[in-house]
Scaffold this active site. Structure first.
Site, PDB file in Angstrom:
ATOM      1  N   GLU A 219     -19.589  48.288  -5.286  1.00  0.00           N
ATOM      2  CA  GLU A 219     -19.939  47.850  -6.679  1.00  0.00           C
ATOM      3  C   GLU A 219     -21.186  47.724  -6.821  1.00  0.00           C
ATOM      4  OE1 GLU A 219     -17.993  47.693  -9.502  1.00  0.00           O
ATOM      5  OE2 GLU A 219     -16.187  48.196  -8.465  1.00  0.00           O
TER       6      GLU A 219
ATOM      7  N   THR B 299     -29.477  47.611   0.621  1.00  0.00           N
ATOM      8  CA  THR B 299     -30.556  47.333  -0.475  1.00  0.00           C
ATOM      9  C   THR B 299     -31.574  46.234  -0.097  1.00  0.00           C
ATOM     10  OG1 THR B 299     -30.689  46.543  -2.662  1.00  0.00           O
ATOM     11  CG2 THR B 299     -28.686  45.772  -1.509  1.00  0.00           C
ATOM     12  N   ASP B 300     -32.830  46.733  -0.648  1.00  0.00           N
ATOM     13  CA  ASP B 300     -33.821  45.490  -0.557  1.00  0.00           C
ATOM     14  C   ASP B 300     -33.400  44.288  -1.297  1.00  0.00           C
ATOM     15  OD1 ASP B 300     -34.177  46.218  -3.187  1.00  0.00           O
ATOM     16  OD2 ASP B 300     -36.262  46.818  -2.858  1.00  0.00           O
ATOM     17  N   GLU B 301     -32.489  44.064  -1.964  1.00  0.00           N
ATOM     18  CA  GLU B 301     -32.083  42.913  -2.944  1.00  0.00           C
ATOM     19  C   GLU B 301     -31.737  41.821  -1.735  1.00  0.00           C
ATOM     20  OE1 GLU B 301     -30.099  43.491  -6.729  1.00  0.00           O
ATOM     21  OE2 GLU B 301     -31.073  45.511  -6.780  1.00  0.00           O
TER      22      GLU B 301
ATOM     23  N   TYR C 286     -23.881  40.364  -6.129  1.00  0.00           N
ATOM     24  CA  TYR C 286     -23.934  41.716  -5.766  1.00  0.00           C
ATOM     25  C   TYR C 286     -24.851  41.667  -4.272  1.00  0.00           C
ATOM     26  CZ  TYR C 286     -26.405  46.062  -4.895  1.00  0.00           C
ATOM     27  OH  TYR C 286     -27.019  47.468  -4.256  1.00  0.00           O
TER      28      TYR C 286
ATOM     29  N   LYS D 220     -23.790  42.497  -0.501  1.00  0.00           N
ATOM     30  CA  LYS D 220     -24.275  43.534   0.224  1.00  0.00           C
ATOM     31  C   LYS D 220     -24.751  42.852   1.569  1.00  0.00           C
ATOM     32  CE  LYS D 220     -25.082  47.343  -0.559  1.00  0.00           C
ATOM     33  NZ  LYS D 220     -24.141  48.447  -0.267  1.00  0.00           N
TER      34      LYS D 220
ATOM     35  N   VAL E 163     -34.753  44.803 -23.083  1.00  0.00           N
ATOM     36  CA  VAL E 163     -35.468  44.382 -22.014  1.00  0.00           C
ATOM     37  C   VAL E 163     -35.216  42.784 -21.814  1.00  0.00           C
ATOM     38  CG1 VAL E 163     -38.097  43.972 -21.504  1.00  0.00           C
ATOM     39  CG2 VAL E 163     -37.295  46.244 -22.585  1.00  0.00           C
TER      40      VAL E 163
ATOM     41  N   ARG F 132     -31.700  38.031 -17.597  1.00  0.00           N
ATOM     42  CA  ARG F 132     -30.508  37.794 -16.687  1.00  0.00           C
ATOM     43  C   ARG F 132     -30.474  36.590 -15.958  1.00  0.00           C
ATOM     44  NH1 ARG F 132     -30.889  42.739 -12.427  1.00  0.00           N
ATOM     45  NH2 ARG F 132     -29.566  44.006 -13.906  1.00  0.00           N
TER      46      ARG F 132
HETATM   47  P1  NAD Z   1     -22.923  53.746  -8.053  1.00  0.00           P
HETATM   48  O1  NAD Z   1     -22.297  52.668  -8.691  1.00  0.00           O
HETATM   49  O2  NAD Z   1     -23.434  54.749  -9.026  1.00  0.00           O
HETATM   50  O3  NAD Z   1     -21.709  54.521  -7.205  1.00  0.00           O
HETATM   51  C1  NAD Z   1     -20.721  53.624  -6.424  1.00  0.00           C
HETATM   52  C2  NAD Z   1     -19.716  54.801  -5.823  1.00  0.00           C
HETATM   53  O4  NAD Z   1     -18.759  54.033  -5.147  1.00  0.00           O
HETATM   54  C3  NAD Z   1     -18.834  55.093  -7.271  1.00  0.00           C
HETATM   55  O5  NAD Z   1     -18.661  56.541  -7.319  1.00  0.00           O
HETATM   56  C4  NAD Z   1     -17.640  54.549  -7.108  1.00  0.00           C
HETATM   57  O6  NAD Z   1     -16.387  55.232  -7.709  1.00  0.00           O
HETATM   58  C5  NAD Z   1     -17.342  54.338  -5.765  1.00  0.00           C
HETATM   59  N1  NAD Z   1     -16.419  53.290  -5.387  1.00  0.00           N
HETATM   60  C6  NAD Z   1     -16.733  51.963  -5.767  1.00  0.00           C
HETATM   61  N2  NAD Z   1     -15.765  51.130  -5.106  1.00  0.00           N
HETATM   62  C7  NAD Z   1     -15.393  51.834  -4.533  1.00  0.00           C
HETATM   63  C8  NAD Z   1     -13.991  51.741  -3.426  1.00  0.00           C
HETATM   64  N3  NAD Z   1     -13.295  50.480  -3.434  1.00  0.00           N
HETATM   65  N4  NAD Z   1     -13.348  52.761  -2.683  1.00  0.00           N
HETATM   66  C9  NAD Z   1     -14.236  53.867  -2.788  1.00  0.00           C
HETATM   67  N5  NAD Z   1     -15.223  54.084  -3.670  1.00  0.00           N
HETATM   68  C10 NAD Z   1     -15.801  53.247  -4.551  1.00  0.00           C
HETATM   69  O7  NAD Z   1     -23.788  53.162  -7.089  1.00  0.00           O
HETATM   70  P2  NAD Z   1     -25.030  53.895  -6.362  1.00  0.00           P
HETATM   71  O8  NAD Z   1     -26.338  53.330  -7.244  1.00  0.00           O
HETATM   72  O9  NAD Z   1     -24.982  55.294  -6.013  1.00  0.00           O
HETATM   73  O10 NAD Z   1     -25.289  53.097  -5.207  1.00  0.00           O
HETATM   74  C11 NAD Z   1     -24.692  53.528  -3.873  1.00  0.00           C
HETATM   75  C12 NAD Z   1     -25.120  52.631  -2.700  1.00  0.00           C
HETATM   76  O11 NAD Z   1     -26.498  52.373  -2.591  1.00  0.00           O
HETATM   77  C13 NAD Z   1     -24.558  51.312  -2.931  1.00  0.00           C
HETATM   78  O12 NAD Z   1     -24.059  50.887  -1.837  1.00  0.00           O
HETATM   79  C14 NAD Z   1     -25.659  50.445  -3.470  1.00  0.00           C
HETATM   80  O13 NAD Z   1     -25.404  49.055  -2.932  1.00  0.00           O
HETATM   81  C15 NAD Z   1     -26.841  51.208  -2.648  1.00  0.00           C
HETATM   82  N6  NAD Z   1     -28.204  51.023  -3.258  1.00  0.00           N
HETATM   83  C16 NAD Z   1     -28.330  51.445  -4.497  1.00  0.00           C
HETATM   84  C17 NAD Z   1     -29.587  51.506  -5.169  1.00  0.00           C
HETATM   85  C18 NAD Z   1     -30.014  51.817  -6.496  1.00  0.00           C
HETATM   86  O14 NAD Z   1     -31.171  51.708  -6.926  1.00  0.00           O
HETATM   87  N7  NAD Z   1     -28.885  52.577  -7.176  1.00  0.00           N
HETATM   88  C19 NAD Z   1     -30.723  51.067  -4.258  1.00  0.00           C
HETATM   89  C20 NAD Z   1     -30.346  50.678  -2.846  1.00  0.00           C
HETATM   90  C21 NAD Z   1     -29.134  50.478  -2.609  1.00  0.00           C
HETATM   91  P1  TYD Z   2     -31.103  47.453 -12.756  1.00  0.00           P
HETATM   92  O1  TYD Z   2     -31.393  48.964 -13.192  1.00  0.00           O
HETATM   93  O2  TYD Z   2     -29.856  46.781 -13.188  1.00  0.00           O
HETATM   94  O3  TYD Z   2     -31.488  47.349 -11.284  1.00  0.00           O
HETATM   95  P2  TYD Z   2     -31.576  46.079 -10.307  1.00  0.00           P
HETATM   96  O4  TYD Z   2     -31.132  44.863 -11.022  1.00  0.00           O
HETATM   97  O5  TYD Z   2     -30.651  46.430  -9.278  1.00  0.00           O
HETATM   98  O6  TYD Z   2     -32.932  46.062  -9.784  1.00  0.00           O
HETATM   99  O7  TYD Z   2     -32.445  46.587 -13.450  1.00  0.00           O
HETATM  100  C1  TYD Z   2     -33.792  47.100 -13.103  1.00  0.00           C
HETATM  101  C2  TYD Z   2     -34.733  45.887 -13.700  1.00  0.00           C
HETATM  102  O8  TYD Z   2     -34.297  46.228 -15.132  1.00  0.00           O
HETATM  103  C3  TYD Z   2     -34.185  44.699 -13.534  1.00  0.00           C
HETATM  104  O9  TYD Z   2     -35.439  43.772 -13.445  1.00  0.00           O
HETATM  105  C4  TYD Z   2     -33.310  44.102 -14.867  1.00  0.00           C
HETATM  106  C5  TYD Z   2     -34.193  45.011 -15.875  1.00  0.00           C
HETATM  107  N1  TYD Z   2     -33.206  45.355 -16.803  1.00  0.00           N
HETATM  108  C6  TYD Z   2     -33.528  45.083 -18.249  1.00  0.00           C
HETATM  109  O10 TYD Z   2     -34.510  44.881 -18.493  1.00  0.00           O
HETATM  110  N2  TYD Z   2     -32.697  45.813 -19.347  1.00  0.00           N
HETATM  111  C7  TYD Z   2     -31.661  46.312 -18.878  1.00  0.00           C
HETATM  112  O11 TYD Z   2     -30.712  46.541 -19.801  1.00  0.00           O
HETATM  113  C8  TYD Z   2     -30.980  46.547 -17.656  1.00  0.00           C
HETATM  114  C9  TYD Z   2     -29.991  47.195 -17.215  1.00  0.00           C
HETATM  115  C10 TYD Z   2     -31.902  46.081 -16.736  1.00  0.00           C
END
Ligand code: NAD
Ligand code: TYD
Length: 346
Positions: free
Chosen positions: A85, A126-128, A154, A158, A210, A277
């Site tokens: 998630e 994640t860097d978070e 979240y 992680k 925003v 947020r």
């Molecule tokens: P996403 O939400 O787009 O995709 C997540 C996928 O995981 C989906 O296809 C979903 O169906 C699947 N999934 C969720 N719960 C599941 C479960 N219980 N069993 C099997 N599949 C399940 O996420 P994303 O942005 O592609 O991120 C992928 C990974 O990278 C995550 O672990 C996230 O924490 C990490 N990450 C994301 C970012 C980013 O900027 N998006 C940055 C750093 C790390």
């Molecule tokens: P997001 O894409 O949810 O990534 P993360 O929270 O994991 O960094 O959000 C990126 C930044 O944008 C974050 O500072 C929250 C902000 N944001 C908005 O200002 N409006 C929005 O509708 C969303 C989804 C995010």
């Protein structure tokens, strides 16, 4: 032929990683395990569904029996865990599924790795997990030594998973690595996240919500650069190690939103400041010195180019995002933003 399990491969980064692996390592058999939650989109994988070296299995990584059955059948050499998630706002609304999938699911996968011959396991983190940095200290960056200090359910889930992965390395000798990446952008990004949300809303002349004053800073990385980093780590990374991945590409949210508005020829009047947020992290910024020094990784896509490419992708792939935006996502949008739109964060 080696077999790689890609969990969460129907999501944003996982699907891009599958495409990357198919062209960079055509000798691999790829098995995608995905539960297909709201964020998983099977249509993303439609072009490779029939390939004989690809298999899609709808599996919940928390389902121990189903996961073990698939390990028995396919005997993977490597597992790369993207399944999670991933949306901070949803975790604030309801943390429970984040704990379940992100922590328990990771544990289930690693148990299966252990009981099937100590399979190589890579955790996509994640860097978070490092929390945030102050806005007035641009000299500070996250290194792998930065203490874990999370803000949201979240990032806490992680971080919990990361600690479990490192514990499996130390306690059981499971061959693991972890990558902690900054914010990704690019094709197939689910339209609840900042960049795709703003592109799609602007195209539809809808308000651009925003948070706060839009001054929060994220360190953006083009998704293909992240996929190359994971490829390097699973093949050449040192076991038991964490690698930060990011490209010194810091941007304020408001500047990204304005860039998108201008690129699409829309009016800044669409920008709507909404309530901030809860616990909103101020700034993320990665120091990628370790992965550069050890594995020679550097980002290749400059933000100015990557964002235009991404906007272009959304313009030409309405068939991908329109069904998402018109479906369940709309209910979610109402729930998340219904009473926030129109509120001035200033
Ligand atoms: P996403 O939400 O787009 O995709 C997540 C996928 O995981 C989906 O296809 C979903 O169906 C699947 N999934 C969720 N719960 C599941 C479960 N219980 N069993 C099997 N599949 C399940 O996420 P994303 O942005 O592609 O991120 C992928 C990974 O990278 C995550 O672990 C996230 O924490 C990490 N990450 C994301 C970012 C980013 O900027 N998006 C940055 C750093 C790390
Ligand atoms: P997001 O894409 O949810 O990534 P993360 O929270 O994991 O960094 O959000 C990126 C930044 O944008 C974050 O500072 C929250 C902000 N944001 C908005 O200002 N409006 C929005 O509708 C969303 C989804 C995010």
């Amino acid at each position: 032929m080696k077999t790689i399990f890609v969990t969460g491969g129907a999501g944003f980064i996982g699907s891009n990683f599958i495409f990357h692996m198919r062209s960079a390592h055509p000798e691999y058999r790829i098995v995608c395990l995905d539960k297909l939650t709201y964020a998983g989109n099977i249509s993303t994988l439609k072009d490779i569904m029939e390939d004989e070296n690809f298999r899609f299995c709808r599996v919940d990584i928390c389902n121990r029996d189903a996961v073990n059955r698939l390990f028995d059948e396919e005997r993977p050499d490597i597992v790369v865990n993207f399944a999670a998630e991933s949306h901070v706002d949803r975790s604030i609304e309801d943390p429970s599924v984040f704990l379940q999938t992100n922590i328990m699911g990771t544990g289930v996968l690693m148990d299966a790795c252990r009981s099937h011959g100590n399979v190589r396991f890579h955790q996509v983190s994640t860097d978070e997990v490092y929390g945030d940095l102050p806005l007035d200290r641009p000299d500070l960056f996250f290194t792998e030594e930065t203490p874990i200090h999370t803000s949201s359910p979240y990032s806490s889930s992680k971080a919990g998973a990361d600690l479990l992965v490192l514990a499996y390395y130390r306690t059981y000798g499971l061959p693991v690595t972890i990558s902690r990446c900054s914010n990704n952008y690019g094709p197939y990004h689910f339209p609840e996240k900042l960049i795709p949300l703003m592109i799609i809303n602007a195209l539809n002349d809808k308000p651009l919500p925003v948070y706060g004053e839009g001054l929060n800073v994220r360190d953006w990385l083009y998704v293909e650069d992240h996929c190359r980093a994971i490829d390097l780590i699973i093949h050449k990374g040192r076991l038991g190690e964490v690698y930060n991945v990011g490209g010194h590409n810091e941007m304020r949210n408001i500047d990204i939103v304005k860039l998108i508005v201008h690129a699409l020829g829309k009016s800044e009047e669409l920008i709507t400041y909404v309530t901030d947020r809860k616990g909103h992290d101020l700034r993320y910024a990665i120091d990628p010195a370790k992965i550069h020094a050890e594995l020679g990784w550097l980002p290749e896509t400059k933000f100015a180019y990557g964002i235009q490419k991404t906007i272009q992708w959304y313009l030409t792939h309405q068939d991908w995002w329109e069904p998402i935006v018109s479906g369940d996502y709309m209910n979610y949008y109402e729930q998340m933003y219904g009473d926030r739109l129109g509120h001035s964060g200033r």
